[in-house]
Design a protein around this motif. Structure first.
Motif, PDB file in Angstrom:
ATOM      1  N   PRO A 191       0.819  -1.231   0.000  1.00 35.16           N
ATOM      2  CA  PRO A 191       0.000   0.000   0.000  1.00 35.16           C
ATOM      3  C   PRO A 191       0.846   1.271   0.000  1.00 35.16           C
ATOM      4  O   PRO A 191       1.845   1.373   0.710  1.00 35.16           O
ATOM      5  CB  PRO A 191      -0.818  -0.122   1.292  1.00 35.16           C
ATOM      6  N   THR A 192       0.416   2.228  -0.799  1.00 31.15           N
ATOM      7  CA  THR A 192       1.083   3.513  -0.903  1.00 31.15           C
ATOM      8  C   THR A 192       0.094   4.561  -1.403  1.00 31.15           C
ATOM      9  O   THR A 192      -0.889   4.226  -2.076  1.00 31.15           O
ATOM     10  CB  THR A 192       2.281   3.439  -1.867  1.00 31.15           C
ATOM     11  N   LEU A 193       0.343   5.799  -1.050  1.00 33.25           N
ATOM     12  CA  LEU A 193      -0.477   6.928  -1.513  1.00 33.25           C
ATOM     13  C   LEU A 193       0.217   7.713  -2.620  1.00 33.25           C
ATOM     14  O   LEU A 193      -0.213   8.817  -2.957  1.00 33.25           O
ATOM     15  CB  LEU A 193      -0.791   7.871  -0.345  1.00 33.25           C
ATOM     16  N   LEU A 194       1.265   7.123  -3.201  1.00 30.46           N
ATOM     17  CA  LEU A 194       2.057   7.841  -4.191  1.00 30.46           C
ATOM     18  C   LEU A 194       1.240   8.216  -5.421  1.00 30.46           C
ATOM     19  O   LEU A 194       1.431   9.302  -5.990  1.00 30.46           O
ATOM     20  CB  LEU A 194       3.262   6.996  -4.606  1.00 30.46           C
ATOM     21  N   SER A 195       0.319   7.352  -5.833  1.00 33.34           N
ATOM     22  CA  SER A 195      -0.478   7.648  -7.031  1.00 33.34           C
ATOM     23  C   SER A 195      -1.347   8.889  -6.815  1.00 33.34           C
ATOM     24  O   SER A 195      -1.466   9.744  -7.698  1.00 33.34           O
ATOM     25  CB  SER A 195      -1.357   6.450  -7.399  1.00 33.34           C
ATOM     26  N   TYR A 196      -1.936   9.008  -5.619  1.00 33.30           N
ATOM     27  CA  TYR A 196      -2.789  10.169  -5.337  1.00 33.30           C
ATOM     28  C   TYR A 196      -1.950  11.430  -5.141  1.00 33.30           C
ATOM     29  O   TYR A 196      -2.373  12.528  -5.533  1.00 33.30           O
ATOM     30  CB  TYR A 196      -3.642   9.897  -4.105  1.00 33.30           C
ATOM     31  N   LYS A 197      -0.789  11.287  -4.531  1.00 35.36           N
ATOM     32  CA  LYS A 197       0.109  12.443  -4.398  1.00 35.36           C
ATOM     33  C   LYS A 197       0.511  12.953  -5.782  1.00 35.36           C
ATOM     34  O   LYS A 197       0.606  14.167  -6.004  1.00 35.36           O
ATOM     35  CB  LYS A 197       1.340  12.056  -3.588  1.00 35.36           C
ATOM     36  N   THR A 198       0.741  12.024  -6.706  1.00 37.53           N
ATOM     37  CA  THR A 198       1.125  12.410  -8.063  1.00 37.53           C
ATOM     38  C   THR A 198      -0.040  13.080  -8.789  1.00 37.53           C
ATOM     39  O   THR A 198       0.153  14.064  -9.510  1.00 37.53           O
ATOM     40  CB  THR A 198       1.589  11.178  -8.861  1.00 37.53           C
ATOM     41  N   VAL A 199      -1.251  12.554  -8.583  1.00 35.49           N
ATOM     42  CA  VAL A 199      -2.435  13.147  -9.219  1.00 35.49           C
ATOM     43  C   VAL A 199      -2.600  14.596  -8.784  1.00 35.49           C
ATOM     44  O   VAL A 199      -2.858  15.490  -9.597  1.00 35.49           O
ATOM     45  CB  VAL A 199      -3.699  12.331  -8.872  1.00 35.49           C
ATOM     46  N   PHE A 200      -2.419  14.851  -7.487  1.00 35.26           N
ATOM     47  CA  PHE A 200      -2.609  16.199  -6.969  1.00 35.26           C
ATOM     48  C   PHE A 200      -1.547  17.176  -7.473  1.00 35.26           C
ATOM     49  O   PHE A 200      -1.768  18.382  -7.479  1.00 35.26           O
ATOM     50  CB  PHE A 200      -2.604  16.188  -5.439  1.00 35.26           C
ATOM     51  N   LYS A 201      -0.411  16.656  -7.921  1.00 40.42           N
ATOM     52  CA  LYS A 201       0.667  17.515  -8.403  1.00 40.42           C
ATOM     53  C   LYS A 201       0.762  17.558  -9.926  1.00 40.42           C
ATOM     54  O   LYS A 201       1.564  18.320 -10.468  1.00 40.42           O
ATOM     55  CB  LYS A 201       2.012  17.042  -7.827  1.00 40.42           C
ATOM     56  N   TYR A 202      -0.023  16.725 -10.608  1.00 41.67           N
ATOM     57  CA  TYR A 202       0.042  16.663 -12.072  1.00 41.67           C
ATOM     58  C   TYR A 202      -0.896  17.725 -12.647  1.00 41.67           C
ATOM     59  O   TYR A 202      -2.117  17.593 -12.604  1.00 41.67           O
ATOM     60  CB  TYR A 202      -0.342  15.265 -12.553  1.00 41.67           C
ATOM     61  N   ASP A 203      -0.348  18.780 -13.200  1.00 41.36           N
ATOM     62  CA  ASP A 203      -1.131  19.958 -13.599  1.00 41.36           C
ATOM     63  C   ASP A 203      -2.157  19.644 -14.680  1.00 41.36           C
ATOM     64  O   ASP A 203      -3.255  20.212 -14.687  1.00 41.36           O
ATOM     65  CB  ASP A 203      -0.184  21.060 -14.092  1.00 41.36           C
ATOM     66  N   ALA A 204      -1.810  18.754 -15.627  1.00 41.33           N
ATOM     67  CA  ALA A 204      -2.715  18.466 -16.736  1.00 41.33           C
ATOM     68  C   ALA A 204      -4.043  17.904 -16.251  1.00 41.33           C
ATOM     69  O   ALA A 204      -5.104  18.186 -16.829  1.00 41.33           O
ATOM     70  CB  ALA A 204      -2.056  17.490 -17.719  1.00 41.33           C
ATOM     71  N   ILE A 205      -4.011  17.134 -15.179  1.00 46.13           N
ATOM     72  CA  ILE A 205      -5.247  16.544 -14.647  1.00 46.13           C
ATOM     73  C   ILE A 205      -6.156  17.619 -14.085  1.00 46.13           C
ATOM     74  O   ILE A 205      -7.373  17.628 -14.338  1.00 46.13           O
ATOM     75  CB  ILE A 205      -4.912  15.492 -13.574  1.00 46.13           C
ATOM     76  N   TRP A 206      -5.584  18.580 -13.356  1.00 43.83           N
ATOM     77  CA  TRP A 206      -6.414  19.611 -12.744  1.00 43.83           C
ATOM     78  C   TRP A 206      -6.912  20.614 -13.785  1.00 43.83           C
ATOM     79  O   TRP A 206      -8.001  21.168 -13.638  1.00 43.83           O
ATOM     80  CB  TRP A 206      -5.641  20.316 -11.644  1.00 43.83           C
ATOM     81  N   THR A 207      -6.122  20.821 -14.846  1.00 42.47           N
ATOM     82  CA  THR A 207      -6.624  21.645 -15.952  1.00 42.47           C
ATOM     83  C   THR A 207      -7.809  20.958 -16.618  1.00 42.47           C
ATOM     84  O   THR A 207      -8.828  21.589 -16.913  1.00 42.47           O
ATOM     85  CB  THR A 207      -5.509  21.887 -16.988  1.00 42.47           C
ATOM     86  N   GLY A 208      -7.679  19.651 -16.861  1.00 39.89           N
ATOM     87  CA  GLY A 208      -8.798  18.893 -17.424  1.00 39.89           C
ATOM     88  C   GLY A 208      -9.989  18.843 -16.489  1.00 39.89           C
ATOM     89  O   GLY A 208     -11.148  18.892 -16.931  1.00 39.89           O
TER      90      GLY A 208
END
Length: 296
Positions: free
Chosen positions: A57-74
């Motif tokens: 178990p890790t939260l790395l995927s969600y940490k990456t989502v929150f920092k990935y600008d393209a996702i939040w722009t979309g």
């Protein structure tokens, strides 16, 4: 005889419970699997060790989502497209459905047949694209929200609701008090129609939020991509550009499977808004479906 009937009922209930349990497993397992993958490490995903519960178990995927600008722009683009498109669609649908529900509206049957015709036949992709291009809507929000703003089925559902809910006696009483047709529509018909409006909002919002084909055809600028197109690039084309994001380059280098982890985290994040909204309109959903079953 009575005991035999009770025994048969028990058998039927038992079979129903078994079938419902199997159906629930079939529906829930993919959801649980995706959630488990979003909390698992990249190595576990690539090696296929994730079957049911998260592995390493890790939260790395969600940490990456929150920092990935393209996702939040979309994400922001999808919210704008969904909000604007839902308002336009609901307004046009109600303005079309209410007159068609009135028995004193001349030519209503002809217009209704024209709407039904569009449910079976349409111009096709190429003529639609040429029309959108000639109107200058390519690479704009209007290319996403306007071509699908009016749905014939939604008009039929709203028309049936108005016909069953807004009685002729109520209209006549309002006319005797000096109420105009437009005022009756806005002050009386609309407040009485909130259940069907909630159902239509859910249908339209889900279609716009999940839609990717129209944006894929009409949107050319990546900064205008909705979330579904960003997710498509990650899932199908494996194009994840961390260069312009806030993700630490060391984290990217140390986790060679970070893009794989990002896929599942993005799926969960993109599904949350509809999962949050649905329970609030669920009580209206069945009623809307039953109304839509009557086409008279």
């Amino acid at each position: 005889m009575k005991n035999k009937k009770i025994t048969q009922d028990k058998v039927v209930y038992f079979v129903n419970y078994i079938l419902l349990a199997l159906f629930s497993i079939v529906v829930l397992y993919p959801l649980i699997y995706v959630v488990s993958c979003s909390f698992s490490s990249g190595e576990a995903l690539m090696s296929g060790r994730v079957k049911f519960l998260p592995v390493e178990p890790t939260l790395l995927s969600y940490k990456t989502v929150f920092k990935y600008d393209a996702i939040w722009t979309g994400y922001l683009n999808s919210i704008i497209y969904t909000f604007v498109g839902t308002i336009i669609s609901i307004v046009l649908t109600l303005f079309a459905a209410y007159p068609l529900s009135r028995s004193d509206f001349r030519g209503g049957s002809i217009l209704m047949k024209l709407f039904l015709f569009t449910m079976m036949f349409n111009g096709g992709l190429v003529p639609t694209y040429l029309l959108v291009r000639n109107l200058g809507m390519v690479d704009t929000i209007w290319a996403v929200v306007l071509p699908t703003a009016v749905n014939a089925y939604n008009i039929i559902v709203a028309r049936t609701f108005f016909h069953q809910t807004i009685s002729k006696e109520l209209q006549e009483a309002a006319e005797l008090d000096g109420c105009s047709d437009f005022k009756f529509f806005t002050k009386i018909a609309i407040p009485l129609s909130m259940p069907i409006i909630a159902v239509l909002c859910l249908w339209v919002a889900v279609a716009l939020w999940n839609g990717y084909f129209n944006p894929l055809i009409y949107i050319n600028s990546q900064e205008k991509y909705p979330l579904q197109l960003v997710l498509r690039r990650i899932l199908l084309m494996s194009q994840v550009d961390f260069g312009n994001s806030a993700v630490d380059p060391k984290v990217v280098m140390e986790n060679q499977f970070l893009s794989q982890m990002l896929r599942y985290g993005t799926i969960i994040i993109s599904s949350l808004p509809l999962m949050i909204i649905y329970p609030f309109v669920q009580k209206y959903f069945v009623k809307g479906v039953m109304i839509g079953s009557v086409k008279g």
